[in-house]
Write an enzyme that holds these catalytic residues in place. Structure first.
Site, short mmCIF file in Angstrom:
data_model
loop_
_atom_site.label_atom_id
_atom_site.label_comp_id
_atom_site.label_asym_id
_atom_site.label_seq_id
_atom_site.Cartn_x
_atom_site.Cartn_y
_atom_site.Cartn_z
N CYS A 128 -30.82 40.66 -33.91
CA CYS A 128 -31.79 39.42 -33.06
C CYS A 128 -31.47 39.16 -31.81
O CYS A 128 -32.21 38.86 -30.94
CB CYS A 128 -31.69 38.21 -33.89
SG CYS A 128 -29.89 37.83 -34.13
N GLU B 197 -32.65 30.19 -38.28
CA GLU B 197 -32.43 30.97 -37.00
C GLU B 197 -33.54 32.22 -36.97
O GLU B 197 -33.71 32.93 -38.01
CB GLU B 197 -30.92 31.57 -37.08
CG GLU B 197 -29.89 30.34 -36.87
CD GLU B 197 -29.99 29.84 -35.47
OE1 GLU B 197 -30.76 30.55 -34.58
OE2 GLU B 197 -29.58 28.73 -35.29
N GLU C 260 -41.63 40.22 -30.70
CA GLU C 260 -40.49 40.66 -30.79
C GLU C 260 -40.82 42.21 -31.79
O GLU C 260 -41.62 42.21 -32.84
CB GLU C 260 -39.64 40.00 -32.08
CG GLU C 260 -38.57 40.41 -32.34
CD GLU C 260 -37.76 39.73 -33.67
OE1 GLU C 260 -38.26 39.25 -34.37
OE2 GLU C 260 -36.51 39.40 -33.35
N LYS D 201 -29.98 33.96 -51.83
CA LYS D 201 -31.25 34.80 -51.91
C LYS D 201 -31.05 35.94 -50.88
O LYS D 201 -31.76 35.53 -49.42
CB LYS D 201 -32.53 34.17 -52.06
CG LYS D 201 -33.67 34.64 -52.80
CD LYS D 201 -34.02 36.03 -52.41
CE LYS D 201 -35.09 36.12 -51.15
NZ LYS D 201 -35.30 37.69 -50.96
P1 NAP Z 1 -38.19 37.87 -42.95
O1 NAP Z 1 -39.12 38.77 -43.57
O2 NAP Z 1 -38.46 36.64 -42.60
O3 NAP Z 1 -37.30 37.38 -44.38
C1 NAP Z 1 -35.83 36.70 -44.26
C2 NAP Z 1 -35.82 36.23 -45.66
O4 NAP Z 1 -36.80 35.26 -46.09
C3 NAP Z 1 -35.58 37.44 -46.78
O5 NAP Z 1 -34.88 37.09 -47.85
C4 NAP Z 1 -36.97 37.18 -47.34
O6 NAP Z 1 -37.03 37.78 -48.73
C5 NAP Z 1 -37.04 35.61 -47.57
N1 NAP Z 1 -38.34 35.18 -47.44
C6 NAP Z 1 -39.77 35.80 -47.17
N2 NAP Z 1 -40.90 35.12 -47.48
C7 NAP Z 1 -40.23 33.90 -47.89
C8 NAP Z 1 -41.01 32.95 -48.27
N3 NAP Z 1 -42.16 32.62 -48.36
N4 NAP Z 1 -40.24 31.72 -48.77
C9 NAP Z 1 -38.78 31.80 -48.71
N5 NAP Z 1 -38.08 33.09 -48.36
C10 NAP Z 1 -38.91 33.97 -47.79
O7 NAP Z 1 -37.20 38.42 -42.02
P2 NAP Z 1 -36.52 39.81 -42.15
O8 NAP Z 1 -37.45 41.04 -41.84
O9 NAP Z 1 -35.67 40.11 -43.27
O10 NAP Z 1 -35.44 39.64 -40.79
C11 NAP Z 1 -35.80 40.15 -39.59
C12 NAP Z 1 -35.92 38.88 -38.58
O11 NAP Z 1 -34.87 38.06 -38.86
C13 NAP Z 1 -36.21 39.37 -37.13
O12 NAP Z 1 -37.23 38.26 -36.65
C14 NAP Z 1 -34.86 38.85 -36.52
O13 NAP Z 1 -34.97 38.45 -35.11
C15 NAP Z 1 -34.64 37.74 -37.27
N6 NAP Z 1 -33.07 37.22 -37.38
C16 NAP Z 1 -32.61 36.37 -36.43
C17 NAP Z 1 -31.55 36.16 -36.34
C18 NAP Z 1 -30.89 35.11 -35.67
O14 NAP Z 1 -29.75 34.28 -35.76
N7 NAP Z 1 -31.67 34.13 -34.92
C19 NAP Z 1 -30.29 36.96 -36.96
C20 NAP Z 1 -30.54 37.98 -37.38
C21 NAP Z 1 -32.22 38.36 -37.67
P3 NAP Z 1 -37.72 39.15 -48.94
O15 NAP Z 1 -36.76 40.24 -48.20
O16 NAP Z 1 -37.85 39.30 -50.51
O17 NAP Z 1 -39.06 39.41 -48.33
#
Ligand code: NAP
Length: 499
Positions: A289, A255, A390, A180
């Site tokens: 990240c 992560e 962040e 997904k």
């Molecule tokens: P996000 O909003 O948490 O979304 C991540 C994924 O989860 C997306 O596919 C999202 O789908 C899905 N999702 C959302 N709500 C969900 C739920 N209730 N149940 C299951 N899945 C759900 O994060 P993002 O904005 O895409 O990414 C940015 C974040 O990722 C930042 O905080 C960044 O630091 C972090 N990140 C961390 C790393 C690491 O390795 N530590 C690497 C890269 C990024 P939708 O897109 O459809 O909402």
């Protein structure tokens, strides 16, 4: 080349067939550099699509798990060749849907290729171990077994590398997958799945479902046939997924976010430190990240560091990521733009000093994109929101530190613990930092960024839970360890009374 002159409608991939969502609905994804330009239309899936994908993955599970791992590896090697052939197209897809500069996008493609190569070879090395038993005529050993069906849920900021670094170890370990991707970046996801389809993955082993995380993602987490969840994204969603998966007794790794700092000590080589901080803070428009969100500078070098930092930041070029001469590209969405501008406002209200940038760019070539200037705040205090939360954009907060101990105190004064770095020529200070920095990855005389695929990647505290990704740990997550005892004696014997 990725042709978006007439944007295509892309389908889900379930049970080896490209197909429409049961919803009959699609949604458009726009180029963040030219928001009127549609990159493609993608399926607005419903929970039923996710359930269909789980059914397909579950049905394919036994055959895939029984295929010898070196044969699974051969399919990954084919995928590697195909990705190499399509590398330029993959990089362009990343840039037009996520926005990042094309050179960064090509770096991301290389990273994805590296992990596929590493995982393919691991097909001949999924080691257990043997050890002498305490009983006579007994063989004792461990072996790896796949989890079964695994859900991969990924963010938009590395739309190819992060899925690849989950998918490759997951597949080689013998699991089937429902993938997904983030709703904002499904084009790279479609292309990644096409590559594995062409490489000869059997039907049902890899299934792609696009659509909202709250419904599609949640259905995958709840389905009892899904035994493992590998998530990368925000701390808020990752924390909720960890809690729910733990209640359901599923294997889970998350992560999450970061608030990474670079420490610059008085003896630092500024020719290394300043480009390291500029690249760390503003490369990929700060949407990594591991981006450098804080610089912690020792008093004695503060003024020299700042004047060089501002000079090099001012020299950065901004524009469409497809233009190779640009250092900074647009933020990836309106939501990202609004968040970054809001934090710039918060920093100013909190009393931090805006030293550089701070504005949205809207004129001329910037009129149709989500552009913001690289931004530097000074006089930042550890209790400010811009010091704690962040931001995920090109905003750097600079702190003064009286010495190394004070710098490490500031470094550790956040809930996150993903990555950090120190610039010093002194081995004693470097080791003091290595031993006390509260981050899962530490760098000396190098930026907070990145990592290599054969080393573990991940963070402490609010930055990560569960087993690390990549490196040997990455394969541990995607397998179960089974312990085997074989009694090959001729008759009955006295057994240990202990459990
Ligand atoms: P996000 O909003 O948490 O979304 C991540 C994924 O989860 C997306 O596919 C999202 O789908 C899905 N999702 C959302 N709500 C969900 C739920 N209730 N149940 C299951 N899945 C759900 O994060 P993002 O904005 O895409 O990414 C940015 C974040 O990722 C930042 O905080 C960044 O630091 C972090 N990140 C961390 C790393 C690491 O390795 N530590 C690497 C890269 C990024 P939708 O897109 O459809 O909402």
């Amino acid at each position: 080349m990725t042709d978006i002159s007439s944007p295509k409608t892309h389908q889900n991939f379930i049970g080896g067939k490209w197909q429409d969502s049961v919803s009959g609905q699609t949604y458009p994804v726009a180029n963040p550099a030219h928001t009127s330009q549609v990159v493609g239309h993608f399926q607005s899936s419903l929970p039923q699509d996710a359930e269909n994908a789980v059914h397909a993955a579950h049905s394919a599970s036994k055959e895939w798990a029984n295929m010898p791992a070196p044969q699974r590896g051969a399919i990954l090697y084919k995928a590697l060749d195909i990705m190499e052939r399509r590398a330029q197209e993959m990089a362009e897809s990343i840039t037009i849907e996520e926005g990042k500069p094309i050179a960064d996008a090509m770096g991301e493609v290389k990273r994805a290729m590296n992990i596929i190569e590493y995982a393919a070879g691991e097909g001949r090395r999924l080691f257990g171990y043997t050890t002498p038993s305490e009983l006579p005529d007994t063989i004792a050993y461990t072996m790896k077994r796949p989890i079964g069906v695994v859900a991969l849920i990924t963010p938009w900021n590395f739309p190819l590398a992060i899925p690849a670094w989950k998918l490759a170890p997951c597949l080689i370990s013998g699991n089937t997958v429902i993938y997904k991707p983030a709703s904002a970046t499904p084009l790279s996801a479609v292309k990644l799945v096409e590559i594995f389809e062409e490489a000869g993955l059997p039907a049902g082993v890899l299934n792609l479902v696009t659509g909202p995380g709250g419904s599609v993602g949640n259905t995958l987490i709840e389905d009892p046939r899904v035994g493992g969840i590998s998530f990368t994204g925000s701390t808020e969603i990752g924390t909720a997924i960890t809690a729910r998966a733990s209640e359901l007794l599923k294997k889970v790794q998350c992560e999450m976010g970061g608030k990474n700092a670079a420490i610059i000590l008085n003896d630092a080589d500024l020719d290394k430190a300043v480009p390291g901080v500029v690249g760390g803070a503003f490369g990929s428009t700060g949407q990594r990240c591991t981006a450098t969100s804080r610089a912690i500078v020792e008093e004695g070098i503060y003024d020299d560091f700042m004047s060089s930092l501002v000079e090099q930041t001012a020299a950065l070029t901004i524009g469409d990521g497809m233009n190779e001469s640009k250092d900074l590209a647009p933020l990836s969405s309106k939501n990202q733009l609004d968040t970054v501008l809001e934090y710039i406002g918060i920093g100013t209200e909190e009393g931090a000093r805006l030293t550089f940038g701070g504005h949205q760019l809207q004129d001329g070539e910037f009129a149709d994109g989500y552009y913001v200037e690289p931004t530097i705040f000074e006089d930042v205090k550890t209790d400010m929101r811009i010091a704690q939360e962040e931001i995920f954009g090109p905003v750097l907060s600079v702190f003064r530190a009286s010495d190394l101990e004070d710098a490490i105190r500031i470094n550790n004064a956040v809930e996150f613990g993903l990555s950090s770095s120190v610039y010093t020529r002194d081995l004693v200070q470097a080791h003091e930092y290595i031993n006390t920095a509260h981050t899962g990855m530490v760098h000396v005389n190098a930026p907070t960024l990145g990592g290599e695929v054969h080393l573990p990647f991940g963070g402490l505290g609010a930055s990560g839970t569960g087993q690390r990704e990549q490196g040997t740990e990455g394969f541990e997550f995607f397998s179960e360890t089974v312990t085997v005892y074989i009694d090959h004696s001729a008759g009955a014997k006295e057994r240990s009374r202990f459990i």
